[in-house]
Design an enzyme around this catalytic site. Structure first.
Site, mmCIF file in Angstrom:
data_model
loop_
_atom_site.group_PDB
_atom_site.id
_atom_site.type_symbol
_atom_site.label_atom_id
_atom_site.label_comp_id
_atom_site.label_asym_id
_atom_site.label_seq_id
_atom_site.Cartn_x
_atom_site.Cartn_y
_atom_site.Cartn_z
ATOM 1 N N CYS A 1 0.839 -1.196 0.000
ATOM 2 C CA CYS A 1 0.000 0.000 0.000
ATOM 3 C C CYS A 1 0.873 1.244 0.000
ATOM 4 C CB CYS A 1 -0.929 0.004 1.209
ATOM 5 S SG CYS A 1 -0.054 0.068 2.784
ATOM 6 N N CYS B 1 3.556 1.799 2.644
ATOM 7 C CA CYS B 1 4.801 1.045 2.434
ATOM 8 C C CYS B 1 5.780 1.873 1.604
ATOM 9 C CB CYS B 1 4.533 -0.270 1.702
ATOM 10 S SG CYS B 1 3.391 -1.376 2.532
ATOM 11 N N ASP C 1 8.588 25.932 -33.756
ATOM 12 C CA ASP C 1 9.621 26.379 -34.676
ATOM 13 C C ASP C 1 9.117 26.069 -36.090
ATOM 14 O OD1 ASP C 1 12.290 27.030 -35.642
ATOM 15 O OD2 ASP C 1 12.467 24.881 -36.001
ATOM 16 N N ASP D 1 13.099 21.057 -33.191
ATOM 17 C CA ASP D 1 13.800 19.862 -33.655
ATOM 18 C C ASP D 1 14.830 19.371 -32.658
ATOM 19 O OD1 ASP D 1 15.931 21.571 -33.887
ATOM 20 O OD2 ASP D 1 15.959 21.595 -36.074
ATOM 21 N N ASP E 1 17.039 24.388 -31.294
ATOM 22 C CA ASP E 1 15.994 24.891 -30.397
ATOM 23 C C ASP E 1 16.207 24.488 -28.940
ATOM 24 O OD1 ASP E 1 14.528 25.985 -32.587
ATOM 25 O OD2 ASP E 1 13.887 23.955 -33.072
#
Length: 833
Positions: A92, A95, A513, A712, A716
């Site tokens: 759970c 834990c 771009d 790309d 960029d």
């Protein structure tokens, strides 16, 4: 301590290898070796400048942190390493919190994240792996080191999970067989008067209880023992978990029944009753929930398993003039690999012989096969269709595109979203709070409840313990992330960072771009109109012959167009570049001049016959060129970077999601605005230098809010990093783009709309799960405690509480699995004005 931990410690005691940063020469090596050699327990030190590693042999126990400290004290650095651990025994959310807390307490740990759905711990820092395993063991769980690249498709992990599911199935079947008679004997007597009479006439009530006692004891001692084995030690560590709640709840019902059966005189008058069926049914229902969880968890990681399954096991390679079939792991870069029609490409490479079409949909999400000829790149895992190919292996093992995709998806699946931080904080205290609530419920009913008060107190306290198990809370976020990122991979959308999944949902504007994102990224001949008296092939051949001597991208586009049409390029003489005007040369003895309108005017030629075409080209953002042959105006030519076929539909899809689209480009404003008009782009920022893109991103963020930038991934990179979420348009082999948060494998802008829609669907799914888990559990705790009893006489039986708790986890997993059917927004070509 498990065998793995001991083994890790034994190996660590023999030798330790550490990366070292900052060494520049042989004297640096000497300093590091000297600093390490002074530490007690160090036998010998070998520092390698080329590999930037220190190999330290030990003759006694040495604290790893002491070694790191010595290197840092000498003026050098030890970069943080990452360790992945498979953690067993977590059930759970509480834990998860305990394992994380234990790991963060280990010296040298910089960061630790634990994922309940993948059952993995990811640790960054310079801690000793054996110390990490020991810390997890001390917290009450088991740990096993795994390779960072090991995935849900890892055979050992799969075998372990299969064995776990098989054990759950066996325990569930046994519990159900033993519980059914208990349920019939007890609840049948309450529900059907005839059963009660039958029991009294045949075996009698006391023997009824003896049979229930025997069967329930078997249920708790065999299939139910797993809850006690984990839950009781957790109680003694003052770190109760879900197992503790089940253990305390079932044992309370069992112990009370035991006293009622064998020592009824110890109980107050009117409280002698048995609750064996509650203990047995609770164990059976929770085992059922666990089994359904395990099956559903297996389905959440199917995307990874499918990707791993795409890797062929063997490859045929040419060596020493013969063709050998070898294991995929033995293929080396540079090997010539042969592939027949219908086979999967084993590794990444470059075609050296043959031609075919290859189905790359597993990489790009695009269904149309791609033509491959000599020098084309091929990607491991894709399917060769109708031709035989030979190719040179360029990337093998973990360096292949498919391996990188699997790693990216795994990292995203194992990451934690910001939304998870709140869940972790709440669940750490949730179980102790529930135990306090159960104790208070018991006391309130015992003191203020109607007779038999002890019975009411016990039943309601057990119901509180069982209803509140926080399994669903722990599974709510990671299961949705696993399924969502897996579905993204199938669609060619890779989330490199999990948090991008949450941030992308709130994007208000998408900045793109132009070159390579909206357009093909390479100039192409788009228009060629011929004057009367000239022939197209002859004119294009002559223009291409002159332009072939130029290095300008426009010249290359014209030359390539002639080559594509199979037009022979004649020889030229007297080539000359006329600065500011164009180029000229003699072709077959005739003068050929190519340039702008001002060049034609200089030559005394009237370009008026092409006025309508020139106006149209200008409106489209294209710059026309003219060609004169033999002193006569012969043609108007335009070269442009064409818009990708998929771009208009992709922009329309973004608009349909309610997003603004902005274009950031270094191109001239007229061209940029013409493309924007054509595509329905909302805002244009043109004539921007690469460094200016970052400023443009900042301005758009300030104006519109959260921003996603699409580029790309190379020029960029700064803008991708500055954006709230950076999306890199890859082509399938350019996926290792460090600046981006999301990689779009198809190379198409269409992936952006898919990524944003998937982000919205996944976060919506997580919120549904969290609402269900928290609201369901917290709303039912007061009901289980009995708040509805004074007004309406309603109590929640522990059996119904167990069923409701199991249902909660199964609902969360089932809801997360709905994401497997996610479809990206329909993309119909169109324009938004």
């Amino acid at each position: 301590m498990n065998a793995l931990t001991q083994q890790m410690r034994a190996s660590a005691a023999a030798t330790i290898s550490l990366p070292v940063e900052g060494m520049t020469c042989a004297s640096c090596v000497g300093r590091v070796e000297k600093a390490l050699g002074k530490i007690e327990g160090v036998d010998s030190v070998n520092v390698n400048l080329a590999t930037e590693r220190a190999d330290i042999k030990l003759h006694g126990p040495v604290d790893r942190q002491a070694l790191v400290g010595a290197i840092e004290a000498a003026g050098y650095g030890v970069p943080a390493a990452t360790v992945d651990l498979a953690v067993q025994g977590m059930t759970c959310a509480s834990c998860v919190g305990r394992v994380e807390k234990a790991l963060k307490a280990v010296p040298g740990v910089a960061e630790a994240t634990v994922n309940l759905a993948t059952e993995r711990a990811h640790v960054r820092g310079n801690a000793d792996p054996s110390a990490l395993a020991a810390a997890i063991a001390a917290a009450g769980y088991e740990a096993q080191a795994v390779d960072a690249g090991a995935s849900a498709g890892d055979e050992a992990a799969n075998e372990r999970k299969d064995a776990e599911r098989a054990a759950l199935k066996r325990d569930l079947a046994l519990a159900a067989v033993l519980t059914l008679p208990v349920f019939v004997l007890e609840m049948g007597s309450h529900l059907v008067p005839g059963v009660h009479e039958l029991v009294l006439r045949t075996i009698g009530m006391q023997w009824n209880w003896y049979i229930q006692f025997a069967l329930t004891t078997l249920v708790l001692a065999i299939p139910g023992f797993r809850f006690y084995r984990q839950g009781v030690p957790a109680l003694f560590r003052l770190a109760p978990d879900m197992n503790s709640l089940v253990a305390v709840g079932t044992f309370a019902a069992y112990a009370y029944s035991l006293v009622a059966t064998f020592a009824p005189a110890l109980l107050p008058a009117g409280t002698v009753n048995v609750y064996y069926e509650a203990a047995a049914v609770i164990v059976t229902l929770i085992l059922l929930g666990r089994f359904l969880e395990a099956r559903a968890k297996g389905r959440t990681s199917q995307a990874i398993k499918r990707l791993v399954g795409l890797q062929p096991k063997t490859a045929r390679i040419q060596r020493n003039g013969t063709v050998l079939e070898i294991p995929i792991a033995d293929v080396a870069a540079g090997d010539i690999v042969e592939v027949r029609p219908g086979e999967r490409i084993p590794v990444d490479g470059e075609v050296t012989q043959g031609q075919s079409y290859i189905d790359e949909s597993m990489i790009t999400g695009e269904p149309v096969p791609v033509a491959k000829t000599v020098d084309s790149k091929v990607v491991g895992g894709t399917v060769n269709q109708n031709g035989a190919l030979s190719f040179r292996a360029t990337a093998v093992g973990g360096a292949t595109v498919l391996s990188q995709i699997i790693r990216m998806v795994e990292q995203a699946q194992g990451s934690k979203l910001p939304i998870q931080a709140l869940v972790d904080k709440v669940t750490m205290w949730f179980v102790p709070a529930v135990m306090i609530a159960a104790a208070l419920t018991f006391l309130v009913w015992l003191v203020f409840g109607p007779q038999p008060a002890l019975t009411f107190a016990l039943v309601n306290a057990v119901a509180v313990l069982i209803i509140a198990c926080p399994c669903a809370m722990g599974l709510a976020t990671p299961t949705s992330i696993m399924v969502g990122t897996g579905r993204g991979a199938e669609l060619g959308v890779l989330f490199r960072k999990g948090e991008a999944l949450q941030l992308l949902r709130d994007a208000k504007v998408v900045a793109v771009d132009k070159t390579g994102t909206l357009t093909e990224g390479r100039p192409t001949l788009t228009d060629l109109e011929i004057a009367d008296g000239f022939e197209r092939r002859d004119v294009l051949g002559r223009i291409a012959a002159v332009e072939a001597k130029s290095e300008h991208p426009i010249a290359r586009a014209i030359t390539q167009a002639a080559g594509n049409e199979g037009i022979p390029i004649p020889d030229i003489t007297n080539f000359e570049s006329v600065t500011g005007f164009g180029v000229k040369a003699h072709v077959d003895g005739q003068p050929v001049e190519v340039g702008a309108d001002r060049y034609m005017q200089k030559l005394g030629l009237d370009v008026g016959i092409f006025a309508a075409t020139a106006e149209r080209l200008g409106n489209e953002g294209k710059s026309p060129l003219y060609a004169a042959i033999g002193g006569r105006l012969a043609a108007i030519v335009a070269v442009a970077d064409p818009i990708k076929e998929t771009t208009p539909a992709a922009i329309a899809a973004l608009h349909s999601l309610g997003l603004k689209v902005a274009m950031i480009t270094g191109d001239n404003r007229r061209t940029a605005e013409a493309i924007a008009r054509q595509l329905g782009i909302d805002e244009v920022i043109a004539e921007v230098l690469p460094e200016g893109k970052v400023e443009a991103v900042r301005r758009l963020k300030a104006e519109h809010g959260r921003l996603a930038f699409v580029g790309d991934g190379i020029n960029d990179a700064p803008a991708l990093a500055e954006a709230d979420v950076g999306l890199a348009v890859g082509t399938g082999t350019d996926i290792a783009i460090e600046a981006a948060d999301v990689v779009l494998m198809s190379g198409s802008l269409a992936g952006v709309a898919a990524a944003i829609a998937l982000s919205r669907a996944t976060i919506g799914n997580i919120r549904q799960n969290l609402f269900w888990a928290f609201a369901y559990n917290t709303a039912l705790i007061p009901v289980a405690a009995g708040v509805l009893y004074p007004a309406w006489g309603i109590l929640l039986s522990p059996i119904f509480a167990a069923g409701a708790m199991a249902l909660s986890s199964v609902f969360v997993l089932g809801n997360a699995l709905r994401l497997r059917g996610f479809q990206p927004p329909a993309q119909t070509a169109g324009q938004h004005g």
